[in-house]
Design a protein around this motif. Structure first.
Motif, PDB file in Angstrom:
ATOM      1  N   LYS A  81       1.032  -1.121   0.046  1.00 33.11           N
ATOM      2  CA  LYS A  81      -0.157  -0.039  -0.053  1.00 33.11           C
ATOM      3  C   LYS A  81       0.780   1.186   0.090  1.00 33.11           C
ATOM      4  O   LYS A  81       0.521   2.162  -0.390  1.00 33.11           O
ATOM      5  CB  LYS A  81      -0.805  -0.058   1.190  1.00 33.11           C
ATOM      6  CG  LYS A  81      -2.150  -0.828   1.007  1.00 33.11           C
ATOM      7  CD  LYS A  81      -3.240  -0.650   1.918  1.00 33.11           C
ATOM      8  CE  LYS A  81      -4.508  -0.938   1.771  1.00 33.11           C
ATOM      9  NZ  LYS A  81      -5.536  -0.881   2.552  1.00 33.11           N
ATOM     10  N   LYS A  82       2.209   1.304   0.474  1.00 34.33           N
ATOM     11  CA  LYS A  82       3.042   2.398   0.481  1.00 34.33           C
ATOM     12  C   LYS A  82       3.431   2.692  -0.925  1.00 34.33           C
ATOM     13  O   LYS A  82       3.970   3.558  -1.307  1.00 34.33           O
ATOM     14  CB  LYS A  82       3.952   1.991   1.396  1.00 34.33           C
ATOM     15  CG  LYS A  82       3.948   2.034   2.865  1.00 34.33           C
ATOM     16  CD  LYS A  82       5.272   1.857   3.686  1.00 34.33           C
ATOM     17  CE  LYS A  82       5.114   1.600   5.138  1.00 34.33           C
ATOM     18  NZ  LYS A  82       6.275   1.288   5.950  1.00 34.33           N
ATOM     19  N   HIS A  83       3.336   1.650  -1.724  1.00 37.22           N
ATOM     20  CA  HIS A  83       3.684   1.677  -3.049  1.00 37.22           C
ATOM     21  C   HIS A  83       2.235   1.842  -4.106  1.00 37.22           C
ATOM     22  O   HIS A  83       2.319   1.477  -5.332  1.00 37.22           O
ATOM     23  CB  HIS A  83       4.226   0.615  -3.867  1.00 37.22           C
ATOM     24  CG  HIS A  83       5.765   0.656  -2.706  1.00 37.22           C
ATOM     25  ND1 HIS A  83       6.687   1.451  -3.197  1.00 37.22           N
ATOM     26  CD2 HIS A  83       6.154  -0.159  -1.833  1.00 37.22           C
ATOM     27  CE1 HIS A  83       7.670   1.050  -2.467  1.00 37.22           C
ATOM     28  NE2 HIS A  83       7.507   0.156  -1.658  1.00 37.22           N
ATOM     29  N   GLU A  84       1.031   2.229  -3.303  1.00 33.72           N
ATOM     30  CA  GLU A  84      -0.041   2.656  -4.013  1.00 33.72           C
ATOM     31  C   GLU A  84      -0.815   1.373  -4.389  1.00 33.72           C
ATOM     32  O   GLU A  84      -1.744   1.327  -5.224  1.00 33.72           O
ATOM     33  CB  GLU A  84       0.056   3.388  -5.458  1.00 33.72           C
ATOM     34  CG  GLU A  84       0.981   4.832  -4.693  1.00 33.72           C
ATOM     35  CD  GLU A  84       0.946   5.880  -6.010  1.00 33.72           C
ATOM     36  OE1 GLU A  84       0.002   5.924  -6.881  1.00 33.72           O
ATOM     37  OE2 GLU A  84       2.153   6.345  -6.366  1.00 33.72           O
ATOM     38  N   LEU A  85      -0.822   0.252  -3.856  1.00 36.68           N
ATOM     39  CA  LEU A  85      -1.486  -0.915  -4.189  1.00 36.68           C
ATOM     40  C   LEU A  85      -2.990  -0.453  -3.729  1.00 36.68           C
ATOM     41  O   LEU A  85      -3.202   0.098  -2.588  1.00 36.68           O
ATOM     42  CB  LEU A  85      -1.014  -2.075  -3.115  1.00 36.68           C
ATOM     43  CG  LEU A  85      -1.990  -3.201  -3.253  1.00 36.68           C
ATOM     44  CD1 LEU A  85      -1.911  -4.025  -4.480  1.00 36.68           C
ATOM     45  CD2 LEU A  85      -1.732  -4.427  -2.046  1.00 36.68           C
ATOM     46  N   GLN A  86      -3.998  -0.775  -4.512  1.00 38.94           N
ATOM     47  CA  GLN A  86      -5.392  -0.652  -4.124  1.00 38.94           C
ATOM     48  C   GLN A  86      -5.981  -2.028  -4.178  1.00 38.94           C
ATOM     49  O   GLN A  86      -5.983  -2.821  -4.973  1.00 38.94           O
ATOM     50  CB  GLN A  86      -6.157   0.290  -4.874  1.00 38.94           C
ATOM     51  CG  GLN A  86      -5.478   1.473  -4.823  1.00 38.94           C
ATOM     52  CD  GLN A  86      -5.943   2.744  -5.839  1.00 38.94           C
ATOM     53  OE1 GLN A  86      -7.366   2.830  -5.767  1.00 38.94           O
ATOM     54  NE2 GLN A  86      -5.509   3.487  -6.684  1.00 38.94           N
ATOM     55  N   LEU A  87      -6.823  -2.347  -2.863  1.00 37.00           N
ATOM     56  CA  LEU A  87      -7.552  -3.395  -2.977  1.00 37.00           C
ATOM     57  C   LEU A  87      -8.931  -3.140  -3.515  1.00 37.00           C
ATOM     58  O   LEU A  87      -9.725  -2.606  -2.794  1.00 37.00           O
ATOM     59  CB  LEU A  87      -7.356  -3.889  -1.432  1.00 37.00           C
ATOM     60  CG  LEU A  87      -6.118  -4.210  -0.727  1.00 37.00           C
ATOM     61  CD1 LEU A  87      -6.214  -4.966   0.658  1.00 37.00           C
ATOM     62  CD2 LEU A  87      -5.460  -5.283  -1.841  1.00 37.00           C
ATOM     63  N   LYS A  88      -9.377  -3.733  -4.479  1.00 40.70           N
ATOM     64  CA  LYS A  88     -10.657  -3.559  -5.247  1.00 40.70           C
ATOM     65  C   LYS A  88     -11.578  -4.653  -5.314  1.00 40.70           C
ATOM     66  O   LYS A  88     -12.680  -4.596  -5.337  1.00 40.70           O
ATOM     67  CB  LYS A  88     -10.233  -3.196  -6.668  1.00 40.70           C
ATOM     68  CG  LYS A  88      -9.554  -1.683  -6.751  1.00 40.70           C
ATOM     69  CD  LYS A  88     -10.459  -0.576  -6.077  1.00 40.70           C
ATOM     70  CE  LYS A  88      -9.844   0.730  -6.612  1.00 40.70           C
ATOM     71  NZ  LYS A  88     -10.568   1.977  -6.124  1.00 40.70           N
ATOM     72  N   GLU A  89     -11.034  -6.095  -5.091  1.00 37.78           N
ATOM     73  CA  GLU A  89     -11.924  -6.952  -5.404  1.00 37.78           C
ATOM     74  C   GLU A  89     -11.509  -8.093  -4.165  1.00 37.78           C
ATOM     75  O   GLU A  89     -10.257  -8.531  -4.177  1.00 37.78           O
ATOM     76  CB  GLU A  89     -11.728  -7.537  -6.846  1.00 37.78           C
ATOM     77  CG  GLU A  89     -12.686  -8.798  -7.187  1.00 37.78           C
ATOM     78  CD  GLU A  89     -12.410  -8.930  -8.633  1.00 37.78           C
ATOM     79  OE1 GLU A  89     -13.336  -9.729  -8.974  1.00 37.78           O
ATOM     80  OE2 GLU A  89     -11.687  -8.712  -9.278  1.00 37.78           O
ATOM     81  N   GLY A  90     -12.420  -8.739  -3.663  1.00 38.78           N
ATOM     82  CA  GLY A  90     -12.434  -9.877  -2.753  1.00 38.78           C
ATOM     83  C   GLY A  90     -12.015 -11.262  -3.727  1.00 38.78           C
ATOM     84  O   GLY A  90     -12.591 -11.403  -4.845  1.00 38.78           O
ATOM     85  N   TYR A  91     -11.476 -12.169  -2.855  1.00 37.86           N
ATOM     86  CA  TYR A  91     -11.001 -13.424  -3.764  1.00 37.86           C
ATOM     87  C   TYR A  91     -11.040 -14.599  -2.492  1.00 37.86           C
ATOM     88  O   TYR A  91     -10.872 -14.303  -1.240  1.00 37.86           O
ATOM     89  CB  TYR A  91      -9.631 -13.555  -4.114  1.00 37.86           C
ATOM     90  CG  TYR A  91      -9.736 -13.065  -5.556  1.00 37.86           C
ATOM     91  CD1 TYR A  91      -9.575 -13.840  -6.637  1.00 37.86           C
ATOM     92  CD2 TYR A  91      -9.420 -11.491  -5.629  1.00 37.86           C
ATOM     93  CE1 TYR A  91      -9.536 -13.168  -7.804  1.00 37.86           C
ATOM     94  CE2 TYR A  91      -9.447 -11.035  -6.918  1.00 37.86           C
ATOM     95  CZ  TYR A  91      -9.222 -11.870  -8.164  1.00 37.86           C
ATOM     96  OH  TYR A  91      -8.901 -11.372  -9.473  1.00 37.86           O
ATOM     97  N   THR A  92     -11.750 -15.797  -2.948  1.00 41.33           N
ATOM     98  CA  THR A  92     -11.526 -16.956  -2.142  1.00 41.33           C
ATOM     99  C   THR A  92     -10.169 -17.828  -2.526  1.00 41.33           C
ATOM    100  O   THR A  92     -10.002 -17.941  -3.914  1.00 41.33           O
ATOM    101  CB  THR A  92     -12.776 -17.946  -1.948  1.00 41.33           C
ATOM    102  OG1 THR A  92     -13.753 -17.012  -1.732  1.00 41.33           O
ATOM    103  CG2 THR A  92     -12.578 -19.010  -1.564  1.00 41.33           C
ATOM    104  N   LEU A  93      -9.372 -18.017  -1.601  1.00 38.43           N
ATOM    105  CA  LEU A  93      -8.117 -18.505  -1.714  1.00 38.43           C
ATOM    106  C   LEU A  93      -7.982 -20.105  -1.198  1.00 38.43           C
ATOM    107  O   LEU A  93      -8.139 -20.111  -0.131  1.00 38.43           O
ATOM    108  CB  LEU A  93      -6.931 -17.704  -1.362  1.00 38.43           C
ATOM    109  CG  LEU A  93      -6.773 -16.395  -2.078  1.00 38.43           C
ATOM    110  CD1 LEU A  93      -7.632 -15.379  -1.442  1.00 38.43           C
ATOM    111  CD2 LEU A  93      -5.163 -15.727  -1.740  1.00 38.43           C
ATOM    112  N   GLU A  94      -7.333 -20.651  -1.840  1.00 36.55           N
ATOM    113  CA  GLU A  94      -6.959 -22.073  -1.420  1.00 36.55           C
ATOM    114  C   GLU A  94      -5.135 -22.240  -1.511  1.00 36.55           C
ATOM    115  O   GLU A  94      -4.743 -22.003  -2.403  1.00 36.55           O
ATOM    116  CB  GLU A  94      -7.383 -23.092  -2.175  1.00 36.55           C
ATOM    117  CG  GLU A  94      -8.855 -23.634  -1.959  1.00 36.55           C
ATOM    118  CD  GLU A  94      -9.472 -24.789  -2.402  1.00 36.55           C
ATOM    119  OE1 GLU A  94      -8.547 -25.584  -3.120  1.00 36.55           O
ATOM    120  OE2 GLU A  94     -10.616 -25.195  -2.093  1.00 36.55           O
ATOM    121  N   ILE A  95      -4.586 -22.285  -0.347  1.00 43.08           N
ATOM    122  CA  ILE A  95      -3.163 -22.292  -0.323  1.00 43.08           C
ATOM    123  C   ILE A  95      -2.657 -23.933   0.265  1.00 43.08           C
ATOM    124  O   ILE A  95      -3.100 -24.257   1.268  1.00 43.08           O
ATOM    125  CB  ILE A  95      -2.632 -21.244   0.653  1.00 43.08           C
ATOM    126  CG1 ILE A  95      -3.159 -19.742   0.189  1.00 43.08           C
ATOM    127  CG2 ILE A  95      -1.078 -21.291   0.649  1.00 43.08           C
ATOM    128  CD1 ILE A  95      -2.894 -18.612   1.042  1.00 43.08           C
TER     129      ILE A  95
END
Length: 351
Positions: A81-95
């Motif tokens: 976020k310090k480099h201007e990342l913008q969270l715009k969309e939610g995701y469901t993740l499997e790791i």
């Protein structure tokens, strides 16, 4: 669907050197953390950690004001976020993955790198990036954000792949010949003690160098030669003397290994000798190798391994053996016969 695969890493030469500003030689291997993600039309990430059977949710609008120590999911978001990342969309993740946990192969750093790659791929990020930059952001998220004692080797080697010599002062990486020989990883089954071992190594090593610089302000560790151990040891308090020895001599080993690995046809037996010399310092001066693991590595060498060493910070975890193709199975059996939890061949990979 977004699919991300990020490898484990092995440090071959230079363990406990990167936090002293000295170089390391590390490589990415064919064990992976995998992320698969699909949009969920929600304002959060729903993360399923399949290997450990847990899950968590991260709100896209989390304030990030109270990030818990070691929460690399949130620290990575804060760094980006310090480099201007913008969270715009939610995701469901499997790791999930096949990197053993708490075994010295950097499963946690692989997960951090994978998470950062997912964020860069799935969200709005205005800047371009390189693999080296991804490694640096992961280093910031894991080490600098929480003021932890580690160096940058894990993140840089995982993010860049191949076998590389890393100048830890500048972050510059030199690609080396991946023709080390046949590699076997053995899991001891003993949990490693990362932060305890790293903290002692870093504090003792830095204090040793500091005691010399107090008398010789122009002394630079990157210019150290093998005879500098004897030349300056009278200036080093006894409590730090073993780590002064380790700093000087492991550095010489790493430089010799780099020279060999820049050749068109490196000599695996010579590289094995250097690996064994490195391991002797790790177990005698750094004192990061349990007796049970010493016995496992002795057996592997008697079975034909050119060289063996503990992997990662130590206190437990995994070992690597450099051997020949014809002795591979014998070395694997030697590790298992001495109580290793598992042993298997691995290969260096490029991204």
């Amino acid at each position: 669907m977004i699919n991300i695969a990020v490898p484990a890493r092995i440090c071959f030469y230079g363990d406990h050197q990167d936090y002293l500003g000295l170089p390391v030689i590390a490589g990415a291997i064919d064990r992976y953390i995998n992320i698969s993600a699909v949009p969920n039309n929600a304002n959060h990430f729903e993360i399923h950690l399949k290997d450990i059977g847990t899950q968590r949710s991260i709100d896209l609008h989390d304030s990030l004001e109270n990030v818990t120590e070691g929460d690399y999911f949130l620290s990575a978001i804060a760094i980006l976020k310090k480099h201007e990342l913008q969270l715009k969309e939610g995701y469901t993740l499997e790791i999930q993955g096949n990197i053993p946990v708490n075994a010295g192969l950097s499963s946690s750093s692989a997960l951090t790198v994978a998470w950062i790659r997912f964020l860069l791929t799935s969200q709005e990020f205005p800047l371009g990036w390189t693999n080296k930059q991804v490694g640096h952001w992961a280093y910031e998220a894991e080490v600098l954000y929480f003021n932890q004692p580690g160096g940058l080797m894990d993140q840089y080697s995982i993010a860049q792949g191949g076998l590389i010599f890393i100048d830890t002062q500048t972050g510059e990486s030199t690609k080396l010949n991946r023709g080390l020989g046949t590699l076997v990883v053995a899991e001891s089954g003993l949990p490693k003690k990362t932060l305890e071992v790293l903290k002692n190594g870093r504090v003792y090593g830095q204090n040793a160098i500091k005691s010399i610089k107090e008398q010789y302000s122009d002394f630079k560790m990157e210019n150290a030669q093998a005879n500098d151990y004897e030349k300056y040891k009278h200036l080093v308090p006894s409590a730090f003397l073993e780590h002064w020895y380790a700093a000087v001599h492991n550095y010489q080993i790493t430089k010799k290994a780099k020279t060999e690995l820049l050749k068109a046809e490196p000599n695996p037996e010579y590289l094995g000798d250097l690996m064994n010399a490195h391991q002797m310092i790790l177990q005698n001066q750094i004192q990061n190798t349990p007796e049970a693991m010493i016995g496992m590595m002795d057996a592997a060498r008697k079975a034909g391994a050119f060289g063996t060493k503990i992997v990662g910070s130590g206190g437990g975890g995994s070992m690597v053996a450099l051997t020949s193709e014809e002795n591979k199975e014998t070395v694997i059996e030697a590790f298992l016969s001495q109580g290793a939890k598992d042993a298997y061949e691995v290969n260096l990979i490029s991204l």
